[in-house]
Write an enzyme that holds these catalytic residues in place. Sequence first.
Site, mmCIF file in Angstrom:
data_model
loop_
_atom_site.group_PDB
_atom_site.id
_atom_site.type_symbol
_atom_site.label_atom_id
_atom_site.label_comp_id
_atom_site.label_asym_id
_atom_site.label_seq_id
_atom_site.Cartn_x
_atom_site.Cartn_y
_atom_site.Cartn_z
ATOM 1 N N HIS A 481 -9.553 -23.194 1.469
ATOM 2 C CA HIS A 481 -10.377 -22.840 0.317
ATOM 3 C C HIS A 481 -10.793 -21.366 0.337
ATOM 4 C CE1 HIS A 481 -12.331 -23.730 -3.279
ATOM 5 N NE2 HIS A 481 -13.091 -24.766 -2.934
ATOM 6 N N ASP A 485 -8.342 -21.471 -4.660
ATOM 7 C CA ASP A 485 -9.455 -22.054 -5.395
ATOM 8 C C ASP A 485 -9.147 -23.500 -5.768
ATOM 9 O OD1 ASP A 485 -10.851 -19.660 -5.291
ATOM 10 O OD2 ASP A 485 -9.993 -18.938 -7.183
#
Length: 510
Positions: A481, A485
């Site tokens: 992450h 995204d």
Amino acid sequence: MTDITVPQLGESVTEATVGSWSVKTGDAVKKDDVLVELETDKVAIEVRAESDGTIGDILVEEGETVEIGARLATMNAGGETAAAAPAAEAPAPAAAPAAPAAPAASSGGETVEATVPQMGESVTEGTIGAWLVKVGDSVTVDQALVEIETDKVAVEVPSPVAGVISELLVAEGDSVAPGDAVAKITEGAAAAAAPAAATAAPATGGDAVAMPSAARIIEENKLDAGAIAGTGRDGRITKGDALQAAAAPAAPAPAATAPAAASAPAAPAAPAAPRETGPREERVRMTRLRQTIAKRLKDAQNAAAILTTYNEADMGAIMDARKTHQEAFVGKHGVKLGFMSFFVKACVAALKDIPSVNAEIDGTDIIFKNFYDIGVAVGTDRGLVVPVVRNADQMSLAEIEKEIIRLGKRARDGKLTIDEMQGASFTISNGGVYGSLMSMPILNAPQSGILGMHKIQERPMAVNGAVVIRPMMYLALSYDHRIVDGKEAVTWLVRVKENLEDPQRMLFDL
């Protein structure tokens, strides 16, 4: 008499675990011979003899925890005297060592050392695994002598010349570096050492020849070596074969009770024998590969912000295509059309649309990769390895299937090279072959994404307002992450789902 003690183990290290002893009470040793290996939380350290002598008492057992300065064993000075004692006690065994003393070696040419080859980029050391030869064996050029385990791959040391093994310089479990000598070979020596090999073979029991690590397990568990099927070179019994035999229920017990039952049918005590199944626990040292797998997986969890998104795909279209074209595909290409080639193609198409999933973080930079080398996770007896299908975007379905079959066979045979396992930009893991319905794959660092495939399961699905039974597969994308995204991850997985449910999209580059 001198004491063998635990040496300094490095800054902040105060204790260690006794690993494997390389000697036993009464053994004659020379200066710098490895006596025992100590394992700490940072490194493995070998304790070596400071002078020639004979091992007295071994004061600690394998697996015990010891502190710096603790006594490990005692040693009597004077190796020559100690060597003479066994000869005096048993003249017959004295004749046995005389055979492998390499009379053939003295009649041959010069002595050549077999050395550890380069083991790949960034690999600086390995651990001696199973010796495939012993002193007195005749060898040919390029014959494998010993297997070395590194943190990435197993490497065989080939014989540089044809001749007879005159000396083994390292023992199983020793650490070696590229260029280190592991054995001495008398070049061109006659195969007169064959009788020595013949006399050494029965030591393991029957006609079976056990490797040193396997022989110790056979002796400790009082196994019949002749009843163990060897999977090593030339039918040799490996450590894994011995461990498997030790873990198996004792077959002789029911056989032994049969005669007793015949002579005394009224004896009810016979069924109690099978309850003796051996020790409740067994401690086996992790291989370097397994240690590295554990370390890399934990490092991935610690370093990356791992998140997983899920979806599901209707596999009906691919299953219908395989059923329709399988016979013609096999006839033309010589391999079956599997699911993995479709997944590789679907992932490559999605990676082109969402480049961040094909990227990695290097410090404060993001490296976007314009190539598509796909790692395919393969489970082996040694552990999980990830060989790489290079330039998958430029390959056909048949070429991908052939490459996966080739790499999978090399992985199971332990023949993969470092280059074949490095440099993947994305990984696919297929837990479905083991029956997994859903799981969360863990990143293969430094990659930023990994796709988890799962079992195809028929489930009731709503299609155009009606409930129908469809072959469904759960898909899982684990991603970093920090670089990918949530929107990109979900979009990427939807692209894969669409490509699998309608493979023609990939044909038309949609």
